[in-house]
Scaffold this active site. Sequence first.
Site, PDB file in Angstrom:
ATOM      1  N   GLY A   1       0.819  -1.217   0.000  1.00  0.00           N
ATOM      2  CA  GLY A   1       0.000   0.000   0.000  1.00  0.00           C
ATOM      3  C   GLY A   1       0.851   1.263   0.000  1.00  0.00           C
ATOM      4  O   GLY A   1       2.083   1.208  -0.128  1.00  0.00           O
TER       5      GLY A   1
ATOM      6  N   ASP B   1       0.010  -9.019   2.124  1.00  0.00           N
ATOM      7  CA  ASP B   1      -0.984  -8.076   1.600  1.00  0.00           C
ATOM      8  C   ASP B   1      -1.985  -8.896   0.790  1.00  0.00           C
ATOM      9  O   ASP B   1      -1.587  -9.827   0.084  1.00  0.00           O
ATOM     10  CB  ASP B   1      -0.287  -7.042   0.694  1.00  0.00           C
ATOM     11  CG  ASP B   1      -1.080  -5.758   0.562  1.00  0.00           C
ATOM     12  OD1 ASP B   1      -0.529  -4.689   0.878  1.00  0.00           O
ATOM     13  OD2 ASP B   1      -2.262  -5.815   0.129  1.00  0.00           O
TER      14      ASP B   1
ATOM     15  N   LEU C   1      -3.761  -7.493  -1.540  1.00  0.00           N
ATOM     16  CA  LEU C   1      -3.829  -6.747  -2.809  1.00  0.00           C
ATOM     17  C   LEU C   1      -5.239  -6.201  -3.079  1.00  0.00           C
ATOM     18  O   LEU C   1      -5.589  -5.951  -4.226  1.00  0.00           O
ATOM     19  CB  LEU C   1      -3.345  -7.608  -3.989  1.00  0.00           C
ATOM     20  CG  LEU C   1      -1.918  -8.149  -3.872  1.00  0.00           C
ATOM     21  CD1 LEU C   1      -1.561  -8.985  -5.114  1.00  0.00           C
ATOM     22  CD2 LEU C   1      -0.898  -7.017  -3.741  1.00  0.00           C
ATOM     23  N   SER C   2      -6.033  -5.997  -2.023  1.00  0.00           N
ATOM     24  CA  SER C   2      -7.397  -5.499  -2.244  1.00  0.00           C
ATOM     25  C   SER C   2      -7.383  -4.045  -2.708  1.00  0.00           C
ATOM     26  O   SER C   2      -8.310  -3.599  -3.361  1.00  0.00           O
ATOM     27  CB  SER C   2      -8.231  -5.630  -0.971  1.00  0.00           C
ATOM     28  OG  SER C   2      -7.659  -4.843   0.046  1.00  0.00           O
TER      29      SER C   2
ATOM     30  N   ASP D   1      -4.449 -12.640   3.326  1.00  0.00           N
ATOM     31  CA  ASP D   1      -5.384 -11.718   3.957  1.00  0.00           C
ATOM     32  C   ASP D   1      -5.201 -11.841   5.468  1.00  0.00           C
ATOM     33  O   ASP D   1      -5.226 -12.960   6.005  1.00  0.00           O
ATOM     34  CB  ASP D   1      -6.814 -12.118   3.551  1.00  0.00           C
ATOM     35  CG  ASP D   1      -7.831 -11.074   3.950  1.00  0.00           C
ATOM     36  OD1 ASP D   1      -7.722 -10.525   5.067  1.00  0.00           O
ATOM     37  OD2 ASP D   1      -8.732 -10.807   3.137  1.00  0.00           O
TER      38      ASP D   1
ATOM     39  N   SER E   1      -4.083   7.193  13.753  1.00  0.00           N
ATOM     40  CA  SER E   1      -4.402   8.403  12.985  1.00  0.00           C
ATOM     41  C   SER E   1      -4.737   9.546  13.920  1.00  0.00           C
ATOM     42  O   SER E   1      -5.276   9.338  15.022  1.00  0.00           O
ATOM     43  CB  SER E   1      -5.613   8.084  12.110  1.00  0.00           C
ATOM     44  OG  SER E   1      -6.158   9.264  11.577  1.00  0.00           O
TER      45      SER E   1
ATOM     46  N   TYR F   1     -14.613   4.080  10.464  1.00  0.00           N
ATOM     47  CA  TYR F   1     -13.160   3.994  10.226  1.00  0.00           C
ATOM     48  C   TYR F   1     -12.394   4.552  11.423  1.00  0.00           C
ATOM     49  O   TYR F   1     -11.497   3.915  11.980  1.00  0.00           O
ATOM     50  CB  TYR F   1     -12.778   4.753   8.938  1.00  0.00           C
ATOM     51  CG  TYR F   1     -11.328   5.149   8.906  1.00  0.00           C
ATOM     52  CD1 TYR F   1     -10.348   4.220   8.559  1.00  0.00           C
ATOM     53  CD2 TYR F   1     -10.913   6.441   9.277  1.00  0.00           C
ATOM     54  CE1 TYR F   1      -9.006   4.573   8.573  1.00  0.00           C
ATOM     55  CE2 TYR F   1      -9.578   6.790   9.291  1.00  0.00           C
ATOM     56  CZ  TYR F   1      -8.630   5.860   8.936  1.00  0.00           C
ATOM     57  OH  TYR F   1      -7.309   6.207   8.962  1.00  0.00           O
TER      58      TYR F   1
ATOM     59  N   LYS G   1      -9.771   2.774  14.591  1.00  0.00           N
ATOM     60  CA  LYS G   1      -8.436   3.184  15.074  1.00  0.00           C
ATOM     61  C   LYS G   1      -8.449   3.302  16.602  1.00  0.00           C
ATOM     62  O   LYS G   1      -7.529   2.848  17.282  1.00  0.00           O
ATOM     63  CB  LYS G   1      -8.016   4.518  14.437  1.00  0.00           C
ATOM     64  CG  LYS G   1      -7.777   4.444  12.935  1.00  0.00           C
ATOM     65  CD  LYS G   1      -6.588   3.567  12.580  1.00  0.00           C
ATOM     66  CE  LYS G   1      -6.404   3.383  11.095  1.00  0.00           C
ATOM     67  NZ  LYS G   1      -5.472   2.304  10.734  1.00  0.00           N
TER      68      LYS G   1
ATOM     69  N   ASN H   1      -9.175  11.522  -1.012  1.00  0.00           N
ATOM     70  CA  ASN H   1      -8.201  12.388  -0.327  1.00  0.00           C
ATOM     71  C   ASN H   1      -7.746  13.496  -1.269  1.00  0.00           C
ATOM     72  O   ASN H   1      -7.767  13.343  -2.489  1.00  0.00           O
ATOM     73  CB  ASN H   1      -7.001  11.578   0.159  1.00  0.00           C
ATOM     74  CG  ASN H   1      -7.400  10.606   1.252  1.00  0.00           C
ATOM     75  OD1 ASN H   1      -7.346   9.394   1.060  1.00  0.00           O
ATOM     76  ND2 ASN H   1      -7.831  11.123   2.380  1.00  0.00           N
TER      77      ASN H   1
ATOM     78  N   ARG I   1     -17.841  19.350   3.510  1.00  0.00           N
ATOM     79  CA  ARG I   1     -17.996  17.894   3.465  1.00  0.00           C
ATOM     80  C   ARG I   1     -18.381  17.408   4.860  1.00  0.00           C
ATOM     81  O   ARG I   1     -17.734  17.775   5.841  1.00  0.00           O
ATOM     82  CB  ARG I   1     -16.671  17.261   3.014  1.00  0.00           C
ATOM     83  CG  ARG I   1     -16.698  15.751   2.935  1.00  0.00           C
ATOM     84  CD  ARG I   1     -15.429  15.202   2.310  1.00  0.00           C
ATOM     85  NE  ARG I   1     -14.269  15.316   3.196  1.00  0.00           N
ATOM     86  CZ  ARG I   1     -13.068  14.803   2.918  1.00  0.00           C
ATOM     87  NH1 ARG I   1     -12.861  14.160   1.767  1.00  0.00           N
ATOM     88  NH2 ARG I   1     -12.070  14.947   3.762  1.00  0.00           N
TER      89      ARG I   1
ATOM     90  N   ASP J   1     -16.011  16.589   8.227  1.00  0.00           N
ATOM     91  CA  ASP J   1     -14.683  17.231   8.255  1.00  0.00           C
ATOM     92  C   ASP J   1     -14.504  18.025   9.543  1.00  0.00           C
ATOM     93  O   ASP J   1     -15.422  18.734   9.976  1.00  0.00           O
ATOM     94  CB  ASP J   1     -14.524  18.196   7.071  1.00  0.00           C
ATOM     95  CG  ASP J   1     -13.815  17.564   5.895  1.00  0.00           C
ATOM     96  OD1 ASP J   1     -13.081  16.571   6.102  1.00  0.00           O
ATOM     97  OD2 ASP J   1     -13.988  18.056   4.765  1.00  0.00           O
TER      98      ASP J   1
HETATM   99  C1  UD1 Z   1      -9.195  11.640   6.521  1.00  0.00           C
HETATM  100  C2  UD1 Z   1      -9.300  11.121   7.917  1.00  0.00           C
HETATM  101  C3  UD1 Z   1      -8.012  10.472   8.335  1.00  0.00           C
HETATM  102  C4  UD1 Z   1      -7.665   9.394   7.389  1.00  0.00           C
HETATM  103  C5  UD1 Z   1      -7.521  10.003   6.015  1.00  0.00           C
HETATM  104  C6  UD1 Z   1      -7.196   8.921   5.014  1.00  0.00           C
HETATM  105  C7  UD1 Z   1     -10.758  12.308   9.408  1.00  0.00           C
HETATM  106  C8  UD1 Z   1     -10.939  13.504  10.272  1.00  0.00           C
HETATM  107  N1  UD1 Z   1      -9.598  12.224   8.811  1.00  0.00           N
HETATM  108  O1  UD1 Z   1      -8.324  12.767   6.584  1.00  0.00           O
HETATM  109  O2  UD1 Z   1      -8.155   9.910   9.598  1.00  0.00           O
HETATM  110  O3  UD1 Z   1      -6.496   8.777   7.796  1.00  0.00           O
HETATM  111  O4  UD1 Z   1      -8.752  10.651   5.652  1.00  0.00           O
HETATM  112  O5  UD1 Z   1      -8.279   8.406   4.357  1.00  0.00           O
HETATM  113  O6  UD1 Z   1     -11.626  11.491   9.284  1.00  0.00           O
HETATM  114  N2  UD1 Z   1     -10.628  18.299   0.590  1.00  0.00           N
HETATM  115  C9  UD1 Z   1     -11.125  19.144  -0.395  1.00  0.00           C
HETATM  116  N3  UD1 Z   1     -11.453  18.598  -1.592  1.00  0.00           N
HETATM  117  C10 UD1 Z   1     -11.324  17.264  -1.873  1.00  0.00           C
HETATM  118  C11 UD1 Z   1     -10.811  16.416  -0.867  1.00  0.00           C
HETATM  119  C12 UD1 Z   1     -10.478  16.960   0.365  1.00  0.00           C
HETATM  120  O7  UD1 Z   1     -11.257  20.342  -0.178  1.00  0.00           O
HETATM  121  O8  UD1 Z   1     -11.669  16.839  -2.986  1.00  0.00           O
HETATM  122  C13 UD1 Z   1     -10.211  18.870   1.879  1.00  0.00           C
HETATM  123  C14 UD1 Z   1     -10.924  18.296   3.084  1.00  0.00           C
HETATM  124  O9  UD1 Z   1     -12.083  19.021   3.366  1.00  0.00           O
HETATM  125  C15 UD1 Z   1      -9.851  18.448   4.163  1.00  0.00           C
HETATM  126  C16 UD1 Z   1      -8.525  18.315   3.406  1.00  0.00           C
HETATM  127  O10 UD1 Z   1      -8.848  18.551   2.053  1.00  0.00           O
HETATM  128  O11 UD1 Z   1      -9.898  19.734   4.692  1.00  0.00           O
HETATM  129  C17 UD1 Z   1      -7.908  16.945   3.537  1.00  0.00           C
HETATM  130  O12 UD1 Z   1      -8.876  15.949   3.203  1.00  0.00           O
HETATM  131  P1  UD1 Z   1      -8.490  14.417   3.043  1.00  0.00           P
HETATM  132  O13 UD1 Z   1      -7.298  14.282   2.165  1.00  0.00           O
HETATM  133  O14 UD1 Z   1      -9.716  13.670   2.673  1.00  0.00           O
HETATM  134  O15 UD1 Z   1      -8.005  13.977   4.496  1.00  0.00           O
HETATM  135  P2  UD1 Z   1      -8.737  14.130   5.915  1.00  0.00           P
HETATM  136  O16 UD1 Z   1     -10.199  14.210   5.772  1.00  0.00           O
HETATM  137  O17 UD1 Z   1      -8.035  15.213   6.656  1.00  0.00           O
END
Ligand code: UD1
Length: 343
Positions: free
Chosen positions: A12, A33, A35-36, A60, A126, A151, A155, A201, A297, A300
């Site tokens: 990963g 792993d 590989l999912s 797994d 996390s 999720y 943790k 993300n 979102r 958040d």
């Molecule tokens: C989330 C989880 C974290 C997890 C991580 C990996 C929470 C609080 N945090 O992090 O524990 O390890 O995902 O999956 O649950 N954003 C945008 N546009 C997008 C995508 C994101 O503006 O298209 C913004 C979000 O609002 C946030 C920041 O970017 O402010 C980061 O988002 P993201 O990468 O999804 O991570 P977290 O939500 O911080």
Amino acid sequence: MKKRILVTGGTGFIGSHTVVELQESGYDVVIIDNLSNSNADTVDNIEKITGIRPDFEQVDCLDFAAVEKVFAKYKIEGIIHFAASKAVGESVQKPLKYYRNNIVSLINLLELMPKYNVKGLIFSSSCTVYGQPDKLPVTEEAPIKKAESPYGNTKQINEEIIHDTIASGSPIKAILLRYFNPIGAHPTGLIGELPNGVPQNILPYLTQTAIGIRKELSVFGDDYPTPDGSCIRDYIYVVDLAKAHVCAMNRILDNKQLEPVEVFNLGTGQGLSVLELINKFETATGVKVPHKIAGRRAGDIVQVWADPTKANKVLGWKADTTIEDTLRSAWNWQVKLRERGIQ
Ligand code: UD1
């Protein structure tokens, strides 16, 4: 004799970078792993980077008998447990998948470790365990808040399972690493983050937008109580994060003074807003990121960044890569993916 580390989820995103750093620090590695959410090519790419092929078993972690075979086949000194489901949104839709995958995997490892005399466990936790902290930067002593998602709850529960197991007399030691937001890719562009489908993300969504796969990046909210109204996070370079695992493994295997369970924040100590992140990316790479302001979102938190002092002092580790270099590495990875015809 080199010590052998079992890395679950080693193909990963964070796992693969950690395998590289472990090998480069003189450890042997066996990856398990299923590989999912990753690809077996990653093992080839790790070999290209380090010149050493890690052992790889497609197993797994839920399959107790198959995991036990790996423990019996290799003499394992320590474990780094990355394997887990990690999509926050999906965990709300499919909570049982998350509770089963993430919790039963850990239980299997904890049951097998004493039987095979494996001493040290490093667990991927996390910053989500802090929720919206009352004080920033957040230290390891900050209270654990009610999880926002299944999720996040896995943790928290896993941290408790580790504490309870050790309190009950299990001879193992554990280090819990609470990651802030890992981003970027190896400087070779051979390993990086490759999410299935539409990225959730921000960084993979941003680089896919910059290269034209996605039309525009949605900034989730510009009306938060922060200087520019967008959310603030602590973005940490994945290679720096991987190196922290080597420091933690050295400590767990060599340090006799270690507490039975230790907890460390792994972040840079710097908060960056979503709009600042986009700006920094555009300046560092010279590539524009089409974006629009969208609604908030669900789930958040407004802002979080780490106090990494404990990791700096006790692990002798520091995240020292600049955000510009980190963002360039993410872009390099996205360009290399296109060259390889993957995206
Ligand atoms: C989330 C989880 C974290 C997890 C991580 C990996 C929470 C609080 N945090 O992090 O524990 O390890 O995902 O999956 O649950 N954003 C945008 N546009 C997008 C995508 C994101 O503006 O298209 C913004 C979000 O609002 C946030 C920041 O970017 O402010 C980061 O988002 P993201 O990468 O999804 O991570 P977290 O939500 O911080």
